[in-house]
Design an enzyme around this catalytic site. Structure first.
Site, PDB file in Angstrom:
ATOM      1  N   CYS A 111       0.842  -1.201   0.000  1.00  0.00           N
ATOM      2  CA  CYS A 111       0.000   0.000   0.000  1.00  0.00           C
ATOM      3  C   CYS A 111       0.879   1.255   0.000  1.00  0.00           C
ATOM      4  O   CYS A 111       1.538   1.534  -0.990  1.00  0.00           O
ATOM      5  CB  CYS A 111      -0.986  -0.033   1.164  1.00  0.00           C
ATOM      6  SG  CYS A 111      -2.363   1.133   1.014  1.00  0.00           S
TER       7      CYS A 111
ATOM      8  N   HIS B 297      -3.727  -5.199   0.558  1.00  0.00           N
ATOM      9  CA  HIS B 297      -3.127  -5.684   1.804  1.00  0.00           C
ATOM     10  C   HIS B 297      -3.176  -7.207   1.832  1.00  0.00           C
ATOM     11  O   HIS B 297      -4.223  -7.785   2.139  1.00  0.00           O
ATOM     12  CB  HIS B 297      -3.888  -5.121   3.008  1.00  0.00           C
ATOM     13  CG  HIS B 297      -3.651  -3.677   3.234  1.00  0.00           C
ATOM     14  ND1 HIS B 297      -2.740  -3.207   4.162  1.00  0.00           N
ATOM     15  CD2 HIS B 297      -4.186  -2.580   2.649  1.00  0.00           C
ATOM     16  CE1 HIS B 297      -2.735  -1.892   4.146  1.00  0.00           C
ATOM     17  NE2 HIS B 297      -3.605  -1.486   3.224  1.00  0.00           N
TER      18      HIS B 297
ATOM     19  N   GLU C 171      -2.014  -9.210   3.981  1.00  0.00           N
ATOM     20  CA  GLU C 171      -2.265  -9.686   5.347  1.00  0.00           C
ATOM     21  C   GLU C 171      -3.747  -9.664   5.709  1.00  0.00           C
ATOM     22  O   GLU C 171      -4.160 -10.259   6.704  1.00  0.00           O
ATOM     23  CB  GLU C 171      -1.446  -8.863   6.352  1.00  0.00           C
ATOM     24  CG  GLU C 171      -1.976  -7.483   6.690  1.00  0.00           C
ATOM     25  CD  GLU C 171      -1.650  -6.408   5.662  1.00  0.00           C
ATOM     26  OE1 GLU C 171      -1.906  -5.224   5.964  1.00  0.00           O
ATOM     27  OE2 GLU C 171      -1.143  -6.752   4.578  1.00  0.00           O
TER      28      GLU C 171
END
Length: 225
Positions: A83, A204, A206
């Protein structure tokens, strides 16, 4: 002393533990650190997506982190920007802090803040009268020919749904030869890039469930050779 071979750079702008936990879960060995010595000594570096471009660059330059990241990348160490961490790889961005700071600005143009300059191009705000900005939620990443060859996207399907949360994205001055995935929201933008040892994603991983874990595991595999 480093407690892991992959350093997640802490530039004091938010909780980075979700990235560290996600990488640990797929077999990585991670250390979260704000120390330039750790960054320079790491086997690989992850620059996560937290905060604003101007604030992040101001802190990274003042702390010595910027020089350490550039040194690590130029030494050929695997690098993943997530990001905002993707944006900072480039020459400039126009995301300013609420109160003007002392980050370097591109000469002759007050709208710009200088990035790490490792890749050519800029990050600019998404603008739309029809769609909501920030762009938050699940969206598709469409693979380019370059992306199909990218080690980060092994076993990732074309058009995979991934989790985004951002108001700024890479602009069309980015070299198309490094673009691995493209996403369409407000405008078409590079949501994944790959240049030698440098990888960057707008989404993202994660927060992107099973597909995100595949991407992070692929990065760990790159680190481990």
């Amino acid at each position: 002393m480093l407690s892991g071979d992959i350093v997640v750079v802490d530039y004091h702008k938010g909780n980075l533990q979700s990235v560290a936990r996600a990488v640990d879960e797929v077999g990585g060995s991670v250390c979260v650190s704000d120390d330039p010595v750790d960054i320079a000594a790491a086997r690989a570096v992850i620059l996560p997506g937290v905060g604003a471009f101007e604030d992040a660059m101001a802190y990274m330059r003042e702390s010595g982190q910027a020089d350490a990241v550039v040194e690590a990348v130029r030494a050929g160490k695997p690098f993943l920007g997530i990001c905002l961490g993707l944006h900072l790889l480039f020459e400039r961005g126009n995301e300013r802090s609420a109160e003007p700071g002392d980050a370097d600005k591109a000469a002759g143009d007050d709208q710009w803040v200088s990035g790490l300059g490792l890749l050519k191009g800029s990050a600019t705000r998404l603008e739309s009268t029809r769609l909501k900005v920030p762009h938050v939620g699940w969206d598709q990443a469409h693979m380019t020919d370059h992306g199909h060859r990218c080690p980060l996207f092994v076993d990732v399907p074309e058009g995979a749904n991934l989790y985004f949360t951002h108001s700024y994205a890479l602009d069309d001055d980015v070299d198309p030869g490094i673009v691995a995935t493209v996403t369409h929201y407000a405008r078409s933008f590079a949501s994944g890039v790959w240049a030698d040892n440098v990888f960057g994603v707008q989404f993202h991983p994660e927060k992107s469930s099973r597909t995100g874990k595949v991407i992070l595991r692929n990065f760990v595999n790159v680190v481990r050779g």
